[in-house]
Design a protein around this motif. Structure first.
Motif, PDB file in Angstrom:
ATOM      1  N   LEU A  29       0.798  -1.182   0.007  1.00 21.01           N
ATOM      2  CA  LEU A  29       0.102  -0.054   0.106  1.00 21.01           C
ATOM      3  C   LEU A  29       0.772   1.223   0.010  1.00 21.01           C
ATOM      4  N   GLN A 168      -6.104   6.005  -0.365  1.00 21.49           N
ATOM      5  CA  GLN A 168      -5.139   5.373   0.327  1.00 21.49           C
ATOM      6  C   GLN A 168      -5.234   5.499   1.641  1.00 21.49           C
ATOM      7  N   ALA A 171      -7.636   3.226   3.350  1.00 24.54           N
ATOM      8  CA  ALA A 171      -7.012   2.036   3.424  1.00 24.54           C
ATOM      9  C   ALA A 171      -6.196   1.665   4.556  1.00 24.54           C
ATOM     10  N   SER A 172      -5.462   2.870   4.767  1.00 19.37           N
ATOM     11  CA  SER A 172      -4.416   2.758   6.049  1.00 19.37           C
ATOM     12  C   SER A 172      -5.231   2.600   7.231  1.00 19.37           C
ATOM     13  N   PHE A 193     -14.343   1.346  -1.734  1.00 11.59           N
ATOM     14  CA  PHE A 193     -13.329   0.570  -2.664  1.00 11.59           C
ATOM     15  C   PHE A 193     -14.013   0.044  -4.068  1.00 11.59           C
ATOM     16  N   THR A 208      -5.986   2.235  -7.120  1.00  9.92           N
ATOM     17  CA  THR A 208      -5.893   2.252  -5.786  1.00  9.92           C
ATOM     18  C   THR A 208      -6.955   1.782  -5.120  1.00  9.92           C
ATOM     19  N   GLY A 212      -6.642  -1.289  -2.338  1.00  9.50           N
ATOM     20  CA  GLY A 212      -7.157  -1.209  -1.177  1.00  9.50           C
ATOM     21  C   GLY A 212      -7.907  -2.439  -0.434  1.00  9.50           C
ATOM     22  N   GLU A 215      -5.446  -5.126   0.314  1.00 16.43           N
ATOM     23  CA  GLU A 215      -4.725  -4.989   1.466  1.00 16.43           C
ATOM     24  C   GLU A 215      -5.893  -5.331   2.575  1.00 16.43           C
TER      25      GLU A 215
END
Length: 321
Positions: A29, A168, A171-172, A193, A208, A212, A215
């Motif tokens: 990621l 991003q 996702a984090s 997503f 992206t 996501g 991940e």
């Protein structure tokens, strides 16, 4: 030339690379667009006095309303409508736990659409990206972060760069906090997503979003399965409207998952010298991971493109050669 194809230059002569231009490693990621030390070098220490900053701060409306008198000097600088003063901040002063008013102030700043010329926006994007980092780290502020990042993504006027950053950071938030993030927030992130996969004709929104999903599948496979990730990646490969960025990421993830169903497209694109060379490299990666098309790879070792030759040689090592 699209911003995703080159680095933007700041007035100081330094380069700040937009998120879209950075290659994504399979399964990794992508995070901060620049390191804090790099941004500090580009943006010198703020010489403006704090009273001038405080006077220029306006009270934000609605859910982002806050009391400017309760903001620290670092946050006051971030909200200054004077671009030069705002960008002359020391980024090292912003991290740390923020008060409720400061969090609202920073969130209210993010949901305002960035405007300006490329030289200005290159630094502005980096600063906003860093603010997102700060918001993700706030104790008890995960739901607020999800809400704010979702709002940034949902506003097309924010532009592809900021919307991509928002994906991003969503996702984090999820992968860094699988045990504490509220179930409703998890569901919201995954739904975003899935929705973003449809924006596959230009830029990096779909790619992206696919990363996501991948991940999330690593940390909570019950919510997002490998099968769903595979279907999503395959769909991007089969869609004739998919842009090069979407195809590259889909090929990388199909290779990581060793999907034989993607081999046909990979063989075709790897051999096509008219294809985007990034797509060719991703296709070669897939052939190596699935140990397919060995004859194709042996031909590609002689390709006129040096990057293709190197990638094909590396892929052939999967057979032990």
């Amino acid at each position: 030339m699209r911003s995703s194809d080159r680095a933007l230059e700041t007035e100081a002569g330094a380069s700040v690379v937009p998120m879209e231009s950075k290659a994504m490693e399979p399964g990794a990621l992508q995070r901060n667009v620049v390191e804090a030390s790099s941004l500090t070098a580009v943006v010198p220490e703020n010489p403006a006095d704090e009273e001038a900053c405080a006077e220029s701060v306006q009270e934000a409306p609605g859910k982002y309303a806050h009391d400017p008198a309760r903001l620290s000097p670092a946050v006051l600088r971030m909200l200054d409508p004077d671009a030069k003063r705002r960008h002359w901040l020391s980024i090292n002063k912003l991290p740390g736990e923020k008060s409720a008013d400061e969090r609202k102030a920073l969130m209210g700043y993010l949901v305002q659409n960035p405007v300006g010329e490329a030289n200005y926006l290159s630094v502005e994007y980096a600063v906003r990206n860093f603010i997102m980092d700060v918001l993700r780290e706030q104790p008890g502020g995960l739901s607020d972060a999800v809400d704010t990042f979702a709002e940034v993504y949902g506003e097309t006027a924010q532009g592809d760069t900021m919307r991509g950053y928002a994906l991003q950071h969503l996702a984090s938030v999820y992968i860094d906090n699988p045990g504490t993030l509220a179930e409703a927030d998890k569901g919201r992130v995954v739904d975003i997503f899935r929705e973003a996969l449809s924006e596959n004709d230009f830029g990096t929104i779909a790619s992206t979003a696919l990363i996501g999903l991948r991940e999330v599948s690593r940390v909570e496979s019950a919510r997002v399965t490998d099968a769903e990730v595979a279907r999503s990646a395959q769909a991007l490969l089969e869609d004739a409207e998919s842009c090069a960025e979407a195809r590259m990421t889909a090929l990388q993830i199909c290779g990581e998952l060793k999907l034989p169903s993607a081999v046909g497209s990979a063989r075709e694109w790897a051999a096509d010298s008219s294809q985007n060379w990034g797509v060719r490299l991703a296709a070669i990666y897939l052939l190596g991971e699935t140990q397919s098309g060995k004859t194709d790879l042996e031909q590609l070792v002689l390709d006129e493109n040096e990057n293709v030759r190197i990638a094909a040689t590396a892929a052939l090592r999967k057979w032990g050669n």
